[in-house]
Motif scaffolding. Structure first.
Motif, mmCIF file in Angstrom:
data_model
loop_
_atom_site.group_PDB
_atom_site.id
_atom_site.type_symbol
_atom_site.label_atom_id
_atom_site.label_comp_id
_atom_site.label_asym_id
_atom_site.label_seq_id
_atom_site.Cartn_x
_atom_site.Cartn_y
_atom_site.Cartn_z
ATOM 1 N N ASP A 175 0.830 -1.205 0.000
ATOM 2 C CA ASP A 175 0.000 0.000 0.000
ATOM 3 C C ASP A 175 0.866 1.257 0.000
ATOM 4 N N SER A 176 1.951 1.225 0.783
ATOM 5 C CA SER A 176 2.854 2.373 0.838
ATOM 6 C C SER A 176 3.531 2.592 -0.505
ATOM 7 N N SER A 177 3.959 1.485 -1.151
ATOM 8 C CA SER A 177 4.598 1.598 -2.464
ATOM 9 C C SER A 177 3.625 2.143 -3.497
ATOM 10 N N GLU A 178 2.376 1.668 -3.423
ATOM 11 C CA GLU A 178 1.383 2.143 -4.388
ATOM 12 C C GLU A 178 1.080 3.614 -4.160
ATOM 13 N N ALA A 179 1.038 4.045 -2.881
ATOM 14 C CA ALA A 179 0.792 5.453 -2.587
ATOM 15 C C ALA A 179 1.930 6.318 -3.126
ATOM 16 N N SER A 180 3.178 5.829 -2.963
ATOM 17 C CA SER A 180 4.325 6.567 -3.492
ATOM 18 C C SER A 180 4.262 6.641 -5.010
ATOM 19 N N PHE A 181 3.880 5.501 -5.621
ATOM 20 C CA PHE A 181 3.761 5.466 -7.080
ATOM 21 C C PHE A 181 2.738 6.490 -7.560
ATOM 22 N N SER A 183 1.761 9.161 -6.073
ATOM 23 C CA SER A 183 2.252 10.517 -5.849
ATOM 24 C C SER A 183 3.209 10.947 -6.958
ATOM 25 N N VAL A 184 4.116 10.033 -7.347
ATOM 26 C CA VAL A 184 5.064 10.342 -8.421
ATOM 27 C C VAL A 184 4.335 10.440 -9.753
ATOM 28 N N ALA A 185 3.423 9.490 -9.985
ATOM 29 C CA ALA A 185 2.723 9.446 -11.262
ATOM 30 C C ALA A 185 1.857 10.670 -11.489
ATOM 31 N N ALA A 186 1.325 11.230 -10.402
ATOM 32 C CA ALA A 186 0.443 12.391 -10.536
ATOM 33 C C ALA A 186 1.171 13.584 -11.129
ATOM 34 N N ASN A 187 2.494 13.630 -10.931
ATOM 35 C CA ASN A 187 3.262 14.781 -11.401
ATOM 36 C C ASN A 187 4.175 14.434 -12.579
ATOM 37 N N ALA A 188 4.017 13.246 -13.126
ATOM 38 C CA ALA A 188 4.882 12.812 -14.213
ATOM 39 C C ALA A 188 4.227 13.104 -15.551
ATOM 40 N N ASP A 189 4.945 12.749 -16.646
ATOM 41 C CA ASP A 189 4.324 12.788 -17.962
ATOM 42 C C ASP A 189 3.137 11.828 -17.959
ATOM 43 N N GLY A 190 2.423 11.774 -19.079
ATOM 44 C CA GLY A 190 1.261 10.906 -19.137
ATOM 45 C C GLY A 190 1.595 9.475 -18.774
ATOM 46 N N LEU A 191 0.777 8.884 -17.941
ATOM 47 C CA LEU A 191 1.023 7.517 -17.494
ATOM 48 C C LEU A 191 -0.306 6.785 -17.456
ATOM 49 N N VAL A 192 -0.362 5.656 -18.140
ATOM 50 C CA VAL A 192 -1.577 4.854 -18.188
ATOM 51 C C VAL A 192 -1.204 3.405 -17.910
ATOM 52 N N ILE A 193 -1.970 2.751 -17.034
ATOM 53 C CA ILE A 193 -1.781 1.321 -16.786
ATOM 54 C C ILE A 193 -2.990 0.604 -17.357
ATOM 55 N N VAL A 194 -2.717 -0.361 -18.220
ATOM 56 C CA VAL A 194 -3.767 -1.063 -18.954
ATOM 57 C C VAL A 194 -3.716 -2.545 -18.601
ATOM 58 N N GLY A 195 -4.844 -3.104 -18.218
ATOM 59 C CA GLY A 195 -4.924 -4.526 -17.918
ATOM 60 C C GLY A 195 -4.763 -5.357 -19.178
ATOM 61 N N MET A 196 -4.521 -6.641 -19.000
ATOM 62 C CA MET A 196 -4.323 -7.512 -20.149
ATOM 63 C C MET A 196 -5.607 -7.669 -20.971
ATOM 64 N N ASP A 197 -6.742 -7.265 -20.392
ATOM 65 C CA ASP A 197 -7.991 -7.300 -21.152
ATOM 66 C C ASP A 197 -8.253 -5.991 -21.887
ATOM 67 N N GLY A 198 -7.276 -5.045 -21.794
ATOM 68 C CA GLY A 198 -7.395 -3.791 -22.527
ATOM 69 C C GLY A 198 -8.053 -2.667 -21.765
ATOM 70 N N ARG A 199 -8.515 -2.925 -20.542
ATOM 71 C CA ARG A 199 -9.161 -1.870 -19.756
ATOM 72 C C ARG A 199 -8.122 -0.995 -19.064
ATOM 73 N N TRP A 256 0.007 -4.964 -11.533
ATOM 74 C CA TRP A 256 -0.907 -4.035 -10.867
ATOM 75 C C TRP A 256 -1.902 -4.860 -10.052
ATOM 76 N N ALA A 257 -1.934 -4.586 -8.734
ATOM 77 C CA ALA A 257 -2.824 -5.334 -7.829
ATOM 78 C C ALA A 257 -2.605 -6.840 -7.954
ATOM 79 N N GLY A 258 -1.339 -7.224 -8.137
ATOM 80 C CA GLY A 258 -0.999 -8.637 -8.196
ATOM 81 C C GLY A 258 -1.253 -9.311 -9.524
ATOM 82 N N GLU A 259 -1.666 -8.548 -10.529
ATOM 83 C CA GLU A 259 -1.955 -9.119 -11.841
ATOM 84 C C GLU A 259 -1.068 -8.472 -12.900
ATOM 85 N N PRO A 260 -0.708 -9.215 -13.972
ATOM 86 C CA PRO A 260 0.097 -8.612 -15.036
ATOM 87 C C PRO A 260 -0.668 -7.492 -15.726
#
Length: 294
Positions: A175-181, A183-199, A256-260
């Motif tokens: 949870d701490s690592s995800e919170a840090s992520f 925080s960093v991601a909010a101020n970074a260039d565009g960042l999108v995480i996409v599930g293997m189902d495309g969502r 992400w959340a334990g899934e690829p």
């Protein structure tokens, strides 16, 4: 006539309840409180406590139920040595003292309880692999109050408690690592995480702005571009605020959340490509000019 065969099931129920409670526990202190409501049934104890050891020797939280007064009480800023048995606990050994009045060199924790009337003591480490996470302690007003079966049951309860504590700490670290992520991601260039189902599982504000989406507007929707791990390309981005732009997208495999999942970093290169196009055009004009003057 009939014959009845009875079996004492209290300790089996307690151990079962301890194991069943593990997934519901969210903090080390909450875990200790929950376990202390069950473990006193495993041994004839007037005092039952769980100590949670931190990384530093001064980081010890001890929660204790006193049979004489009832209710848990919390002590902070204890040390590992306050419980004694440093080498025994580190080695995963149980410490059983059957007559505290005759024992010498007692640690502060036990010495104080002897003054309160404790006469026998059972201390079991919360051992996970090579790591000592804390200890489970039972104390009784009666000498030699704990049998071999009590020791076995206490060891099993300690094993379950150590497992719960380790799981809780791992979840807190995630949870701490995800919170840090985030925080960093909010101020970074565009960042999108996409599930293997495309969502889309996550999109930071820069990505939402790039695709002209409101906050949270991309979540759980299909990502509009095909992406593959290890590849980079340029994609068009359309904004209602202006002309079509260009974004460079690079994709790598992540979890992400334990899934690829796929993490796609996006960089708005519209202005860069415009300048490159203008420079190329200027170079072409210069070449044409030189040829015309030749």
């Amino acid at each position: 006539s009939f014959h009845a065969i009875g079996r004492e099931v209290t300790r089996h129920r307690v151990l079962y309840d301890v194991a069943r409670a593990i997934p519901t526990l969210s903090t080390p202190e909450g875990m200790a409180e929950r376990m202390l409501s069950e473990t006193p049934l495993l041994a004839p104890a007037d005092w039952t406590s769980i100590a949670l050891f931190g990384e530093a020797e001064s980081e010890v939280v001890a929660l204790e139920v006193v049979g004489l007064t009832g209710g848990p009480r919390t002590r902070l800023q204890m040390s590992f040595a306050d419980y004694g048995f440093d080498e025994s606990l580190a080695a995963g050994r149980v410490e059983l003292l059957e007559n505290l009045k005759e024992a010498e060199g007692l640690a502060p924790f036990l010495a104080r309880h002897v003054e309160e009337g404790m006469r026998s003591s059972l201390t079991v480490p919360l051992h996970f692999g090579d790591e000592v996470l804390g200890c489970l302690h039972f104390g009784s007003e009666k000498p030699a109050a704990f049998s071999n079966q009590h020791v076995l049951d206490a060891r099993e309860a300690a094993r379950q408690i150590a497992l719960a504590l380790k799981q809780i700490r791992l979840r807190q670290a995630v949870d701490s690592s995800e919170a840090s992520f985030r925080s960093v991601a909010a101020n970074a260039d565009g960042l999108v995480i996409v599930g293997m189902d495309g969502r889309v599982l996550f999109a930071n504000p820069a990505a939402e702005q790039l695709f002209d989406q409101p906050s949270g507007g991309m979540l759980e929707k299909p990502f509009v571009h095909e992406i593959e791990p290890g590849k980079s390309c340029e994609i068009p981005v359309v904004s209602s605020q202006g002309p079509e732009g260009i974004a460079e997208i690079r994709t790598v495999l992540t979890e992400w959340a334990g899934e690829p999942a796929l993490i796609a970093s996006l960089r708005d290169v519209t202005e860069q490509r415009r300048l490159e196009t203008n420079l190329l055009q200027a170079q072409k004009m210069a070449v044409v000019g030189r040829l015309a003057g030749a």
